[in-house]
Design a protein around this motif. Sequence first.
Motif, PDB file in Angstrom:
ATOM      1  N   ARG A 353     -42.634 102.073  45.876  1.00 34.48           N
ATOM      2  CA  ARG A 353     -42.520 103.350  45.161  1.00 34.48           C
ATOM      3  C   ARG A 353     -41.124 103.955  45.350  1.00 34.48           C
ATOM      4  NH1 ARG A 353     -46.983 101.524  44.171  1.00 34.48           N
ATOM      5  NH2 ARG A 353     -48.934 102.672  43.879  1.00 34.48           N
ATOM      6  N   SER A 356     -38.691 102.081  43.192  1.00 31.04           N
ATOM      7  CA  SER A 356     -38.817 102.378  41.762  1.00 31.04           C
ATOM      8  C   SER A 356     -38.160 103.705  41.406  1.00 31.04           C
ATOM      9  CB  SER A 356     -40.297 102.399  41.353  1.00 31.04           C
ATOM     10  OG  SER A 356     -40.952 103.547  41.880  1.00 31.04           O
ATOM     11  N   GLU A 357     -38.205 104.674  42.338  1.00 28.00           N
ATOM     12  CA  GLU A 357     -37.546 105.956  42.076  1.00 28.00           C
ATOM     13  C   GLU A 357     -36.032 105.792  41.992  1.00 28.00           C
ATOM     14  OE1 GLU A 357     -38.812 108.636  45.086  1.00 28.00           O
ATOM     15  OE2 GLU A 357     -40.940 108.609  44.479  1.00 28.00           O
ATOM     16  N   GLN A 360     -35.238 103.893  38.677  1.00 28.96           N
ATOM     17  CA  GLN A 360     -35.442 104.741  37.507  1.00 28.96           C
ATOM     18  C   GLN A 360     -34.176 105.511  37.156  1.00 28.96           C
ATOM     19  OE1 GLN A 360     -38.795 107.326  37.945  1.00 28.96           O
ATOM     20  NE2 GLN A 360     -38.694 108.124  35.851  1.00 28.96           N
ATOM     21  N   ARG A 361     -33.350 105.797  38.145  1.00 35.07           N
ATOM     22  CA  ARG A 361     -32.136 106.577  37.912  1.00 35.07           C
ATOM     23  C   ARG A 361     -30.956 105.714  37.448  1.00 35.07           C
ATOM     24  NH1 ARG A 361     -35.000 109.167  41.850  1.00 35.07           N
ATOM     25  NH2 ARG A 361     -35.028 111.457  41.778  1.00 35.07           N
ATOM     26  N   ARG A 366     -37.684 101.159  31.024  1.00 34.29           N
ATOM     27  CA  ARG A 366     -38.800 101.749  31.765  1.00 34.29           C
ATOM     28  C   ARG A 366     -39.684 100.689  32.421  1.00 34.29           C
ATOM     29  NH1 ARG A 366     -43.659 102.339  29.446  1.00 34.29           N
ATOM     30  NH2 ARG A 366     -42.667 102.052  27.420  1.00 34.29           N
ATOM     31  N   TRP A 369     -38.664  99.575  36.305  1.00 29.49           N
ATOM     32  CA  TRP A 369     -39.059 100.351  37.481  1.00 29.49           C
ATOM     33  C   TRP A 369     -40.575 100.484  37.599  1.00 29.49           C
ATOM     34  CZ3 TRP A 369     -41.709 104.835  36.448  1.00 29.49           C
ATOM     35  CH2 TRP A 369     -41.460 105.479  35.223  1.00 29.49           C
ATOM     36  N   GLN A 370     -41.301 100.397  36.467  1.00 26.07           N
ATOM     37  CA  GLN A 370     -42.762 100.404  36.552  1.00 26.07           C
ATOM     38  C   GLN A 370     -43.279  99.138  37.217  1.00 26.07           C
ATOM     39  OE1 GLN A 370     -43.976 101.037  32.484  1.00 26.07           O
ATOM     40  NE2 GLN A 370     -44.025 103.266  32.717  1.00 26.07           N
ATOM     41  N   ALA A 373     -42.619  99.486  40.921  1.00 28.82           N
ATOM     42  CA  ALA A 373     -43.492 100.495  41.540  1.00 28.82           C
ATOM     43  C   ALA A 373     -44.859  99.921  41.899  1.00 28.82           C
ATOM     44  CB  ALA A 373     -43.657 101.691  40.602  1.00 28.82           C
TER      45      ALA A 373
END
Length: 463
Positions: A353, A356-357, A360-361, A366, A369-370, A373
């Motif tokens: 998790r 993935s954060e 995401q940046r 999309r 990072w999903q 995660a």
Amino acid sequence: MSTRRRPVPADLLLVAAVALGAAGLLHALLDGVAQHGVALAFAGLVALGQCAGPALPGDREPAPVATAVALAYALLGPLHGLPTTHGVLQVVAVAAGGTLVGLAVQRAGQAALAAARHRPRAPRTGAARSAGRPRPWTASAGQPFDAAARRLVTVAFAALLFQPLYNAGVTDRLPGPAYGGLLAGVAALAALADAVLAAAQQCTRTGLRYAAALDDQLHALLGIGSAQVATGLLLSLLAGEAGLWALPVFCLPLLLAQASFRRAVAVRATTGQTIETLARATEIAGYTTPGHARRVADTACALGRELGLGSRELTLLEYAALMHDIGQLSLVEPVPGGATALLPDAEQQRIARLGSEVIQRTGVPRQVWQQVARLADPCRLADGRHDPTLPLASRIIRVANAHDDLRTAAADRPRAGALDPLEHLRLDAGHGYDPVVLDALARLGRRGHRAARRPAGHCRPAA
């Protein structure tokens, strides 16, 4: 005893194209060229289209202008109100002659440019080497010849559908809308045939399943493929009404579209190199072993191909696999050996998790990072049912990561009687690791894929 390699579809297509081109050129030499000025104009534009620019990795068609002009000649009826008399073999001869001249000029230009530079290239190391090598599911070395062979067969198919009807006078009895509909139908069939042939070449050169390759090619028709087919159709209609001057004028929009597609491909290549560099951050900081991210990505891509993923899905899978350990940078103390697969599930999920954060940046798609995660989530829900929301890519990366962690640990600390990494993963099959992915890994191992072999420590004889 040596065994002969069986011919593959891409090789058979190349042989068929050579035979077609030879037949067309022989026909032109023996029987002459009808309306040689028109034929020369189309052949010249095919050659120029072939020289329009070097192919970039990921391009479905490196010379769309050449294909559009050749298709226009195959669909050409009356020219500026005057009937044309070329047939199928002359269409093949024009397409083959223009393509050969264009390829020769292109190769000569590349050789001259390389000779003009005449300076040794610095050896690449680390991320530069891995970023510069071709993707496991792309094959650009033979791409111009594959595309040229496919163009010749597709154009011959279109000419075979249209020219006999035109020469027999059938099209003269058709009203304008029906004639346009006939041309559009032939062009659509030629585009579908091109997609089928391109899929056969792609699965042969890259190892993709045919269904995945065909899905890639049909989606590509919505991009530059539809533009080149529409341009070929319009060129045949406009040349019939306005004459040969319409050819260069209406090729310009396709050239602009080609340039924009190539810029997009270059941007994707830069994104891949950036991700490669970012993935090495955990290695440089000492959180993972050298080469771990690349090994996991290679294994994940091999598993993805085995399970029928297409090229776009493989690209996203590679991005996620390269960055799957980014979350370890948030840890105060590194995991011993970077082996997250040996941690409790809750800790693995927390690291995923956090990673993935961060991902995401970075602006990646999309799905990337999903996938990261959820790569540590169990395959089954609390009630024992399979989790339909867990992405296949996440399941693949978890198996690839755990397999590399176990292989590295076994190589560093070989123990007599220790389980094979794959056998170790099968102990948690159905909960932590997807049995379907484990079966795919076993198939790779039986075929001798290096990612599924036993670790080096198990291969050394005991002292």
